[in-house]
Design a protein around this motif. Structure first.
Motif, mmCIF file in Angstrom:
data_model
loop_
_atom_site.group_PDB
_atom_site.id
_atom_site.type_symbol
_atom_site.label_atom_id
_atom_site.label_comp_id
_atom_site.label_asym_id
_atom_site.label_seq_id
_atom_site.Cartn_x
_atom_site.Cartn_y
_atom_site.Cartn_z
ATOM 1 N N GLN A 1 -4.073 -5.219 2.888
ATOM 2 C CA GLN A 1 -5.284 -5.049 3.683
ATOM 3 C C GLN A 1 -6.491 -5.618 2.947
ATOM 4 O O GLN A 1 -6.488 -5.729 1.720
ATOM 5 N N ASP B 1 1.699 -6.248 7.241
ATOM 6 C CA ASP B 1 0.529 -5.353 7.186
ATOM 7 C C ASP B 1 0.469 -4.504 5.925
ATOM 8 O O ASP B 1 -0.311 -3.532 5.866
ATOM 9 N N ARG C 1 2.153 -2.032 -1.783
ATOM 10 C CA ARG C 1 0.965 -2.187 -0.944
ATOM 11 C C ARG C 1 -0.048 -3.031 -1.707
ATOM 12 O O ARG C 1 -0.011 -3.111 -2.930
ATOM 13 N N SER D 1 -14.041 3.078 6.121
ATOM 14 C CA SER D 1 -12.633 3.070 6.500
ATOM 15 C C SER D 1 -11.779 2.444 5.407
ATOM 16 O O SER D 1 -10.657 2.900 5.140
ATOM 17 N N TYR D 2 -12.313 1.405 4.769
ATOM 18 C CA TYR D 2 -11.555 0.739 3.710
ATOM 19 C C TYR D 2 -11.377 1.654 2.502
ATOM 20 O O TYR D 2 -10.283 1.751 1.931
ATOM 21 N N ALA E 1 -11.294 4.845 2.623
ATOM 22 C CA ALA E 1 -10.347 5.886 3.037
ATOM 23 C C ALA E 1 -8.913 5.371 2.997
ATOM 24 O O ALA E 1 -7.985 6.099 2.625
ATOM 25 N N ALA E 2 -8.710 4.096 3.350
ATOM 26 C CA ALA E 2 -7.367 3.519 3.335
ATOM 27 C C ALA E 2 -6.827 3.430 1.909
ATOM 28 O O ALA E 2 -5.634 3.707 1.675
ATOM 29 N N ALA F 1 -5.902 6.941 0.909
ATOM 30 C CA ALA F 1 -4.701 7.400 1.614
ATOM 31 C C ALA F 1 -3.433 6.785 1.025
ATOM 32 O O ALA F 1 -2.348 7.386 1.078
ATOM 33 N N ALA F 2 -3.555 5.589 0.447
ATOM 34 C CA ALA F 2 -2.408 4.922 -0.185
ATOM 35 C C ALA F 2 -2.111 5.486 -1.572
ATOM 36 O O ALA F 2 -1.127 5.088 -2.199
ATOM 37 N N PHE G 1 -4.441 -4.235 -1.712
ATOM 38 C CA PHE G 1 -5.813 -4.176 -1.193
ATOM 39 C C PHE G 1 -6.631 -5.262 -1.879
ATOM 40 O O PHE G 1 -6.652 -5.346 -3.106
#
Length: 261
Positions: free
Chosen positions: A100, A97, A62, A115-116, A118-119, A122-123, A64
């Motif tokens: 992010q 996707d 992933r 939200s960012y 939190a993302a 969550a990852a 970010f």
């Protein structure tokens, strides 16, 4: 903080890429923090080459990104999501996707920032964060005066940052947005390993303060002195203001091979 003085940006990029490849071999689903700007480009070039050679896969990883301009159209070539796609993501095998970035076009900026955050949580948090450094000591877009406890939020860019970034906008300072969304200093500090790269004499003063100065919001990168695992890769020019440069060279030469970065 480990300071490694290299013979150039390409060597710094190779060393950083080595650390990322080793991470992905241990943990294929690792979370990477991706910076834009000129400094990380040798890292992305090295990683793309390693991927093309079949040495590393990003299929389970992933990503970010650190920051994003506010208000740039989705198709603008200097939108940071576009830049990271062009310079790195499209050259390797991230899943759709899997990478992010902050939403600089959101109607509700505060909600988009929350939200960012939190993302990322969550990852599972960022395993390795790539950073550059601004001439005024900013990391991400955490300009001088930023709270050392800050989280993802909107920031106003300093005149110096806009001047520095005008080269990406046809040397037109007025074309550089005045606002951005950026991961905060506390967000960056939550990464498990931070790799910062810098090259050129223009970064020498900032590198000196970051590594050897007092921790201060006036030089935001100095907060990294409190992180347990920071690797700083700098060329000779960027290291030219370091008072302990000889010691850093000796330490690197004597480092046990098994330690890696």
């Amino acid at each position: 903080m480990e300071i490694v003085i290299t013979d150039g940006a390409d060597t710094s990029g190779r060393l950083a890429a080595d650390a990322i490849v080793a991470l992905l071999q241990r943990k294929p689903a690792a979370v990477l923090g991706l910076a834009t700007g000129s400094s990380p480009l040798p890292i992305y070039d090295a990683l793309a080459a390693r991927h093309s050679a079949g040495e590393v896969s990003f299929a389970q990883a992933r990503g970010f990104t650190l920051d994003e301009y506010v208000g740039l159209p989705a198709d603008h070539p200097e939108r940071y999501r576009t830049v990271i796609d062009t310079e790195f993501v499209s050259r390797v095998d991230f899943a759709p996707d899997a990478v992010q970035g902050p939403d600089g076009l959101a109607d509700d900026i505060a909600a988009a920032c929350a939200s960012y955050e939190a993302a990322i949580a969550a990852a599972g948090g960022v395993d390795l964060q790539i950073l550059g450094i601004g001439t005024d000591g900013h990391i991400g877009f955490n300009e001088p005066g930023s709270s050392l406890a800050s989280r993802t939020r909107i920031k106003t860019l300093t005149k110096q940052t806009r001047i520095d970034n005008a080269r990406f906008f046809g040397d037109q300072v007025d074309a550089v947005p005045t606002h951005c969304l950026t991961q905060g200093l506390a967000t960056i500090m939550s990464a498990r390993h931070i790799v910062l790269v810098a090259s050129g004499t223009g970064k020498a003063e900032a590198v000196h303060h970051m590594a050897e100065g007092a921790v201060s919001a006036m030089w935001p990168a100095t907060v990294l002195q409190h992180h347990p695992h920071v690797t700083v890769l700098v060329d000779q020019a960027a290291a030219s203001r370091l008072q302990l440069a000889d010691y850093y060279r000796q330490t690197w030469e004597a480092k046990p091979a098994w330690q890696g970065l």
